[in-house]
Design a protein around this motif. Structure first.
Motif, PDB file in Angstrom:
ATOM      1  N   PRO A 195      -8.838 -43.003  40.182  1.00  0.00           N
ATOM      2  CA  PRO A 195      -8.430 -42.939  41.482  1.00  0.00           C
ATOM      3  C   PRO A 195      -9.570 -42.615  42.181  1.00  0.00           C
ATOM      4  O   PRO A 195      -9.854 -43.204  43.377  1.00  0.00           O
ATOM      5  N   VAL A 196     -10.349 -41.588  41.745  1.00  0.00           N
ATOM      6  CA  VAL A 196     -11.573 -41.254  42.615  1.00  0.00           C
ATOM      7  C   VAL A 196     -12.774 -41.306  41.327  1.00  0.00           C
ATOM      8  O   VAL A 196     -12.609 -40.840  40.074  1.00  0.00           O
ATOM      9  N   PRO A 197     -13.944 -41.558  42.020  1.00  0.00           N
ATOM     10  CA  PRO A 197     -15.039 -41.259  40.846  1.00  0.00           C
ATOM     11  C   PRO A 197     -15.283 -39.765  40.404  1.00  0.00           C
ATOM     12  O   PRO A 197     -15.918 -39.250  41.317  1.00  0.00           O
ATOM     13  N   VAL A 198     -15.052 -39.434  39.299  1.00  0.00           N
ATOM     14  CA  VAL A 198     -15.374 -38.137  38.868  1.00  0.00           C
ATOM     15  C   VAL A 198     -15.983 -37.925  37.647  1.00  0.00           C
ATOM     16  O   VAL A 198     -15.848 -39.000  37.007  1.00  0.00           O
ATOM     17  N   MET A 199     -16.694 -36.946  37.365  1.00  0.00           N
ATOM     18  CA  MET A 199     -17.310 -36.874  36.227  1.00  0.00           C
ATOM     19  C   MET A 199     -16.654 -35.825  35.261  1.00  0.00           C
ATOM     20  O   MET A 199     -16.562 -34.872  35.185  1.00  0.00           O
ATOM     21  N   THR A 200     -15.965 -36.414  34.362  1.00  0.00           N
ATOM     22  CA  THR A 200     -14.877 -36.017  33.353  1.00  0.00           C
ATOM     23  C   THR A 200     -15.885 -35.608  32.147  1.00  0.00           C
ATOM     24  O   THR A 200     -17.140 -35.925  32.170  1.00  0.00           O
ATOM     25  N   PRO A 201     -15.394 -34.843  31.190  1.00  0.00           N
ATOM     26  CA  PRO A 201     -16.098 -34.403  30.048  1.00  0.00           C
ATOM     27  C   PRO A 201     -16.437 -35.671  29.248  1.00  0.00           C
ATOM     28  O   PRO A 201     -17.640 -35.595  28.414  1.00  0.00           O
ATOM     29  N   GLN A 202     -15.771 -36.461  29.256  1.00  0.00           N
ATOM     30  CA  GLN A 202     -16.132 -37.788  28.413  1.00  0.00           C
ATOM     31  C   GLN A 202     -17.319 -38.552  29.060  1.00  0.00           C
ATOM     32  O   GLN A 202     -18.257 -38.945  28.284  1.00  0.00           O
ATOM     33  N   ILE A 203     -17.326 -38.700  30.310  1.00  0.00           N
ATOM     34  CA  ILE A 203     -18.501 -39.402  31.193  1.00  0.00           C
ATOM     35  C   ILE A 203     -19.673 -38.428  30.853  1.00  0.00           C
ATOM     36  O   ILE A 203     -20.930 -38.867  30.482  1.00  0.00           O
ATOM     37  N   ARG A 222     -24.298 -46.495  40.507  1.00  0.00           N
ATOM     38  CA  ARG A 222     -23.337 -46.336  41.878  1.00  0.00           C
ATOM     39  C   ARG A 222     -22.358 -45.356  41.556  1.00  0.00           C
ATOM     40  O   ARG A 222     -21.869 -44.341  42.408  1.00  0.00           O
ATOM     41  N   TYR A 223     -21.589 -45.353  40.456  1.00  0.00           N
ATOM     42  CA  TYR A 223     -20.484 -44.673  39.983  1.00  0.00           C
ATOM     43  C   TYR A 223     -20.849 -43.167  39.882  1.00  0.00           C
ATOM     44  O   TYR A 223     -20.204 -42.316  40.374  1.00  0.00           O
ATOM     45  N   LEU A 224     -22.078 -42.898  39.377  1.00  0.00           N
ATOM     46  CA  LEU A 224     -22.670 -41.480  38.977  1.00  0.00           C
ATOM     47  C   LEU A 224     -22.810 -40.892  40.384  1.00  0.00           C
ATOM     48  O   LEU A 224     -22.758 -39.750  40.555  1.00  0.00           O
ATOM     49  N   ARG A 225     -23.440 -41.603  41.161  1.00  0.00           N
ATOM     50  CA  ARG A 225     -23.671 -41.144  42.756  1.00  0.00           C
ATOM     51  C   ARG A 225     -22.444 -40.769  43.467  1.00  0.00           C
ATOM     52  O   ARG A 225     -22.418 -39.762  44.025  1.00  0.00           O
ATOM     53  N   ARG A 226     -21.480 -41.626  43.191  1.00  0.00           N
ATOM     54  CA  ARG A 226     -20.230 -41.507  43.890  1.00  0.00           C
ATOM     55  C   ARG A 226     -19.368 -40.219  43.588  1.00  0.00           C
ATOM     56  O   ARG A 226     -18.836 -39.306  44.187  1.00  0.00           O
ATOM     57  N   ALA A 227     -19.592 -40.117  42.223  1.00  0.00           N
ATOM     58  CA  ALA A 227     -18.971 -39.039  41.465  1.00  0.00           C
ATOM     59  C   ALA A 227     -19.871 -37.662  41.630  1.00  0.00           C
ATOM     60  O   ALA A 227     -19.082 -36.682  42.117  1.00  0.00           O
ATOM     61  N   ALA A 228     -21.026 -37.727  41.906  1.00  0.00           N
ATOM     62  CA  ALA A 228     -21.767 -36.691  42.461  1.00  0.00           C
ATOM     63  C   ALA A 228     -21.603 -36.089  43.689  1.00  0.00           C
ATOM     64  O   ALA A 228     -21.193 -34.851  44.029  1.00  0.00           O
ATOM     65  N   ALA A 229     -21.223 -36.922  44.696  1.00  0.00           N
ATOM     66  CA  ALA A 229     -20.842 -36.873  45.874  1.00  0.00           C
ATOM     67  C   ALA A 229     -19.450 -36.281  46.181  1.00  0.00           C
ATOM     68  O   ALA A 229     -19.132 -35.394  47.133  1.00  0.00           O
ATOM     69  N   TYR A 230     -18.465 -36.918  45.459  1.00  0.00           N
ATOM     70  CA  TYR A 230     -17.212 -36.271  45.414  1.00  0.00           C
ATOM     71  C   TYR A 230     -17.025 -34.936  44.714  1.00  0.00           C
ATOM     72  O   TYR A 230     -16.395 -34.018  45.353  1.00  0.00           O
ATOM     73  N   ARG A 231     -17.819 -34.620  43.783  1.00  0.00           N
ATOM     74  CA  ARG A 231     -17.822 -33.229  43.426  1.00  0.00           C
ATOM     75  C   ARG A 231     -18.595 -32.184  44.409  1.00  0.00           C
ATOM     76  O   ARG A 231     -17.906 -31.038  44.451  1.00  0.00           O
ATOM     77  N   GLN A 232     -19.596 -32.591  45.198  1.00  0.00           N
ATOM     78  CA  GLN A 232     -20.102 -31.844  46.065  1.00  0.00           C
ATOM     79  C   GLN A 232     -18.823 -31.771  47.455  1.00  0.00           C
ATOM     80  O   GLN A 232     -18.892 -30.387  47.709  1.00  0.00           O
ATOM     81  N   ILE A 233     -18.122 -32.519  47.562  1.00  0.00           N
ATOM     82  CA  ILE A 233     -17.296 -32.530  48.442  1.00  0.00           C
ATOM     83  C   ILE A 233     -15.937 -31.307  48.191  1.00  0.00           C
ATOM     84  O   ILE A 233     -15.515 -30.372  48.651  1.00  0.00           O
ATOM     85  N   ARG A 234     -15.689 -31.459  46.727  1.00  0.00           N
ATOM     86  CA  ARG A 234     -14.841 -30.447  46.206  1.00  0.00           C
ATOM     87  C   ARG A 234     -15.213 -29.171  46.323  1.00  0.00           C
ATOM     88  O   ARG A 234     -14.441 -28.097  46.529  1.00  0.00           O
ATOM     89  N   MET A 235     -16.490 -29.078  46.050  1.00  0.00           N
ATOM     90  CA  MET A 235     -17.298 -27.799  45.912  1.00  0.00           C
ATOM     91  C   MET A 235     -17.236 -27.204  47.286  1.00  0.00           C
ATOM     92  O   MET A 235     -16.975 -25.868  47.443  1.00  0.00           O
ATOM     93  N   ASN A 236     -17.435 -27.938  48.405  1.00  0.00           N
ATOM     94  CA  ASN A 236     -17.391 -27.399  49.792  1.00  0.00           C
ATOM     95  C   ASN A 236     -15.944 -27.029  50.275  1.00  0.00           C
ATOM     96  O   ASN A 236     -15.601 -26.010  50.843  1.00  0.00           O
ATOM     97  N   VAL A 237     -14.973 -27.872  49.782  1.00  0.00           N
ATOM     98  CA  VAL A 237     -13.508 -27.674  50.139  1.00  0.00           C
ATOM     99  C   VAL A 237     -12.826 -26.662  49.388  1.00  0.00           C
ATOM    100  O   VAL A 237     -12.063 -26.016  49.869  1.00  0.00           O
TER     101      VAL A 237
END
Length: 242
Positions: A195-203, A222-237
């Motif tokens: 549903p969203v680009p995430v860095m799972t343990p498998q990835i 592209r996927y890895l960049r989006r996953a890193a950006a999503y992780r940063q957003i979660r860290m901030n929120v």
């Protein structure tokens, strides 16, 4: 050990020969056992340099038969679509390919990479069938009035074992194909479903030892960049959850 190295060298040589033949015309002959596909249009889609999905060929299913001659001058992993539904992935490689579509998905033969892909897809499909059977068992238990805790106790270990088997199968396939279109192609095919680009343990396991060519592939990058950006957003929120 020596035998393993020789087998890997032979496999790599076969892939290189396959890639060298990519300038040959690729002809795809297909048959369908799905009656509802008759009269429908099938499409072969691939991602371009801007990560946009583009159609490289299309045809109509007539009496269960269809054929493609995609004008692609490189070996690339593509997807067979009807409407908005992805039927299966396949590889455009020189020569004659045969695709068979049924209610369980499809089979592909012809060419080194497609034969390798088909073996993987069949193994994955068997695991999917086992997962479906386990899901049915859970539903039956709930209909019988079992609590979620009782269901988890009964099938939890089996479900976790099955999940690990699937992860190992997918991870090893991608790792074994870092250096050809199957690796990045299957990476995107599997994880673009998230549903969203995430860095799972498998990835994380897949990318930790991946060569630069794999990591710099446009779709993977592209996927890895989006996953890193999503992780940063979660860290901030949600800093306390990270």
């Amino acid at each position: 050990m020596i035998t393993h190295i020789l087998h890997k060298a032979i496999g790599t040589a076969a892939v290189l020969l396959c890639c060298a033949s990519c300038a040959e015309q690729c002809n795809i002959q297909g048959n369908s056992k799905v009656a509802s596909l008759d009269g429908k249009q099938l499409y072969i889609n691939m991602f371009d340099a801007q990560n946009a999905s583009v159609c490289v060929d299309s045809c109509e299913v007539i009496h269960g038969r269809f054929s493609f001659s995609p004008g692609v001058d490189s070996v690339v992993m593509v997807r067979l679509f009807t409407g908005g539904e992805c039927i299966m992935p396949l590889v455009i490689e020189g020569g004659d390919l045969v695709v068979s579509v049924d209610h369980s998905g499809g089979r592909i033969s012809g060419g080194v990479l497609n034969d390798r892909l088909d073996k993987f897809l069949q193994r994955r499909r068997r695991l999917d069938n086992r997962q479906w059977e386990l899901d049915q068992k859970c539903m039956r238990m709930m209909y019988e009035g079992k609590s979620p805790a009782e269901v988890k106790k009964a099938v939890g270990k089996q479900a976790e074992k099955l999940r690990r088997e699937m992860d190992r199968l997918e991870t090893q396939f991608i790792r074994d194909n870092y250096d050809n279109p199957l690796g990045p192609g299957m990476f995107v095919w599997l994880f673009s479903e998230n549903p969203v680009p995430v860095m799972t343990p498998q990835i994380e396991e897949i990318v930790k030892d991946a060569p630069p060519a794999f990591l710099h592939h446009p779709e993977v990058s592209r996927y890895l960049r989006r996953a890193a950006a999503y992780r940063q957003i979660r860290m901030n929120v949600f800093p306390d959850d990270m």
